[in-house]
Each structure stands twice: as C-alpha cells, then as structure tokens.
Design a protein around this motif. Structure first.
Motif, mmCIF file in Angstrom:
data_model
loop_
_atom_site.group_PDB
_atom_site.id
_atom_site.type_symbol
_atom_site.label_atom_id
_atom_site.label_comp_id
_atom_site.label_asym_id
_atom_site.label_seq_id
_atom_site.Cartn_x
_atom_site.Cartn_y
_atom_site.Cartn_z
ATOM 1 N N PRO A 73 0.830 -1.212 -0.121
ATOM 2 C CA PRO A 73 -0.176 -0.167 0.052
ATOM 3 C C PRO A 73 0.807 1.350 0.059
ATOM 4 N N ILE A 74 0.382 2.319 -0.759
ATOM 5 C CA ILE A 74 1.274 3.450 -0.729
ATOM 6 C C ILE A 74 1.184 3.992 0.370
ATOM 7 N N ASN A 75 2.236 4.813 1.042
ATOM 8 C CA ASN A 75 2.305 5.612 2.293
ATOM 9 C C ASN A 75 2.329 4.560 3.399
ATOM 10 N N LYS A 76 2.197 3.567 3.343
ATOM 11 C CA LYS A 76 2.273 2.676 4.616
ATOM 12 C C LYS A 76 3.695 2.674 5.233
ATOM 13 N N ILE A 77 3.760 2.779 6.556
ATOM 14 C CA ILE A 77 4.815 2.513 7.279
ATOM 15 C C ILE A 77 4.909 1.306 7.673
ATOM 16 N N TYR A 78 6.060 0.480 7.512
ATOM 17 C CA TYR A 78 6.392 -0.836 7.953
ATOM 18 C C TYR A 78 7.239 -0.770 9.169
ATOM 19 N N TYR A 79 6.815 -1.279 10.157
ATOM 20 C CA TYR A 79 7.801 -1.400 11.519
ATOM 21 C C TYR A 79 8.572 -2.668 11.311
ATOM 22 N N GLN A 80 9.884 -2.408 11.765
ATOM 23 C CA GLN A 80 10.988 -3.412 11.736
ATOM 24 C C GLN A 80 10.745 -4.132 12.897
ATOM 25 N N GLY A 81 10.639 -5.459 12.961
ATOM 26 C CA GLY A 81 10.716 -6.304 14.079
ATOM 27 C C GLY A 81 9.280 -6.255 14.954
ATOM 28 N N VAL A 82 8.943 -6.887 15.900
ATOM 29 C CA VAL A 82 7.847 -6.761 16.458
ATOM 30 C C VAL A 82 8.193 -5.775 17.748
ATOM 31 N N LYS A 83 7.099 -4.997 17.867
ATOM 32 C CA LYS A 83 7.080 -3.985 18.640
ATOM 33 C C LYS A 83 5.717 -3.837 19.445
ATOM 34 N N ARG A 84 6.077 -3.587 20.828
ATOM 35 C CA ARG A 84 4.897 -3.607 21.801
ATOM 36 C C ARG A 84 4.498 -2.255 22.282
ATOM 37 N N ASN A 178 7.326 12.486 25.332
ATOM 38 C CA ASN A 178 8.184 13.029 24.245
ATOM 39 C C ASN A 178 7.477 13.608 23.014
ATOM 40 N N GLY A 179 6.303 13.817 23.172
ATOM 41 C CA GLY A 179 5.555 14.669 21.855
ATOM 42 C C GLY A 179 4.027 14.500 22.203
ATOM 43 N N ILE A 180 3.332 15.218 21.552
ATOM 44 C CA ILE A 180 1.936 15.365 21.622
ATOM 45 C C ILE A 180 1.225 15.503 20.219
ATOM 46 N N LEU A 181 0.062 14.350 20.061
ATOM 47 C CA LEU A 181 -0.487 14.593 18.712
ATOM 48 C C LEU A 181 -1.945 15.030 18.956
ATOM 49 N N SER A 182 -2.466 16.018 18.492
ATOM 50 C CA SER A 182 -3.898 16.526 18.625
ATOM 51 C C SER A 182 -4.732 15.628 18.055
ATOM 52 N N LYS A 183 -5.941 15.437 18.670
ATOM 53 C CA LYS A 183 -7.105 14.807 18.284
ATOM 54 C C LYS A 183 -8.008 15.872 17.365
ATOM 55 N N PRO A 184 -8.728 15.307 16.337
ATOM 56 C CA PRO A 184 -8.832 14.156 15.777
ATOM 57 C C PRO A 184 -7.617 13.974 14.848
ATOM 58 N N PHE A 185 -7.095 12.730 14.586
ATOM 59 C CA PHE A 185 -5.935 12.453 13.759
ATOM 60 C C PHE A 185 -6.304 11.621 12.372
ATOM 61 N N ASN A 186 -5.443 11.304 11.604
ATOM 62 C CA ASN A 186 -5.757 10.209 10.761
ATOM 63 C C ASN A 186 -4.947 9.114 10.536
ATOM 64 N N SER A 189 -0.972 10.492 10.117
ATOM 65 C CA SER A 189 -0.522 11.375 11.014
ATOM 66 C C SER A 189 0.070 10.628 12.092
ATOM 67 N N LEU A 190 -0.918 9.846 12.375
ATOM 68 C CA LEU A 190 -0.910 8.786 13.693
ATOM 69 C C LEU A 190 0.619 7.989 13.470
ATOM 70 N N SER A 192 2.958 8.429 11.250
ATOM 71 C CA SER A 192 4.154 9.237 11.139
ATOM 72 C C SER A 192 4.608 9.706 12.729
ATOM 73 N N PHE A 193 3.593 10.137 13.629
ATOM 74 C CA PHE A 193 3.803 10.560 14.798
ATOM 75 C C PHE A 193 4.678 9.532 15.591
ATOM 76 N N ILE A 194 4.270 8.098 15.469
ATOM 77 C CA ILE A 194 4.974 7.095 16.362
ATOM 78 C C ILE A 194 6.218 6.526 15.905
ATOM 79 N N SER A 195 6.209 6.566 14.371
ATOM 80 C CA SER A 195 7.352 5.626 13.601
ATOM 81 C C SER A 195 8.855 6.164 14.091
#
Length: 199
Positions: A73-84, A178-186, A189-190, A192-195
């Motif tokens: 999928p376009i623009n999908k962020i793939y996380y490397q390794g299992v993250k909790r 470490n950071g703040i994201l305002s609601k509502p988000f898509n 943005s979410l 990108s915020f955590i990646s």
C-alpha cells in the motif's frame, strides 16, 4: 455541524464520566478517509439514525506485480521487528480508531482505559512505546506520565490531546512526554507520529 469536535464546559465532567465530544468527529474522519459518506436521519422524540456508506473494491487473490514483487500500500509505514505498544484511552471510538490505524502485524498493542491501569500494565512487561490520552478518569495522562518517569521508566511516551490548550501541552512535556498529537488525527499522522520512536 454534528461532526465538529466540542469540549465539555466543565472539565471535571470529563474526568469523572469520560468523553470529550469527539465521537462523531472521529467516526466522520474515519469514514471520509475511506472515501465514504455518512447519512443522517433524525426525528423528534424518536431518535437519530446514522448510515455509513463505504466503497469496497474486489481485490484479486494475487498481490504480485509483473516483477514478482508483492505490491505494498502507498504511504504505509512498515515497522521493523515486533514492537509492543501500550495505549491508554478511555474513549471506545478513539481506541477503535487507533487499533485500525495501527494495523500492522509487527505491532502488538495492549489497551487500558485510565492512568492507573497504564501504570499497572506497564509494570507487567516491557513496552517499546506508550501512547496515552491526557484526559482520562481515575488518573489523567499527565499524572500517569509523571509517576512513570518518577519510577525511572525511560520508554518513549507520546500523548494524545483533544484540547488545543498550549498550557496542557506544555504540562505534558514537562511531565516527561516525548511528543503530543492533537485529536482528531488520521492514519498517516498517527503512524508518522509514532514511527520515529519505533524504527
């Protein structure tokens, strides 16, 4: 407009009962992000009906292109390794949104509904990231962040806020967020915020 976010005039109500006036706004944003629409029918003394219409396309079983490489999928962020990830959110609609927006097989997400449960759950096992709402019943996000940092927790903590008050954001950062994201988000943005904290 039914889908415009609103705030409780008395913050104590939000603390005791939960809810910040974002339910319809969150659902509206989710539907729009999926190229859908919402129809509303309301009748006095009877009730209101919301109809969600979403377009779906048939997907072929094969997901490979002519080069033999699976399509992604376009623009999908793939996380490397299992993250909790540990999420503290008392609003069911927001939790549903987060669960669907962070739909990645490498993300293992646990949900709690207030700051007390956040602290308890975090003590049971290590997490790669903590995502917490700031306004929750029992124990709010800022107080929970302060306690975690006082206990020596160094896990990245990211806050979600439905309020645009700079004072609240400054308090969250001062508490150790470490950071703040305002609601509502898509979804974009979410992720990108955590990646940056997971890759």
């Amino acid at each position: 407009d039914l889908f415009i976010p609103f705030s409780q005039e008395d913050d104590s109500f939000c603390q005791n009962k939960g809810g910040v006036g974002l339910g319809l706004s969150i659902i509206h944003n989710l539907v729009i992000s999926m190229n859908g629409k919402i129809e509303v029918q309301s009748k006095k003394a009877v009730g209101t009906t919301f109809k969600v219409i979403l377009p779906f396309e048939q997907v072929n079983e094969s997901t490979e292109d002519i080069s033999g490489v699976p399509n992604q999928p376009i623009n999908k962020i793939y996380y490397q390794g299992v993250k909790r990830v540990l999420v503290a959110e008392d609003d069911e609609d927001a939790s549903f949104l987060i669960k669907n927006f962070l739909d990645d097989e490498n993300l293992k997400i646990d949900f709690v509904v207030n700051g007390k449960e956040l602290i308890t759950q975090n003590s049971k096992q290590p997490y790669d990231l903590i995502l917490t709402d700031l306004r929750m019943p029992e124990l709010d996000g800022i107080s929970a962040i302060k306690r975690l940092r006082a206990e020596g927790v160094i896990t990245p903590i990211l806050a979600l806020s439905a309020h645009a008050l700079m004072e609240e954001k400054e308090k969250a950062i001062a508490a150790g967020a470490n950071g703040i994201l305002s609601k509502p988000f898509n979804k974009e943005s979410l992720n990108s915020f955590i990646s940056d904290f997971l890759n």
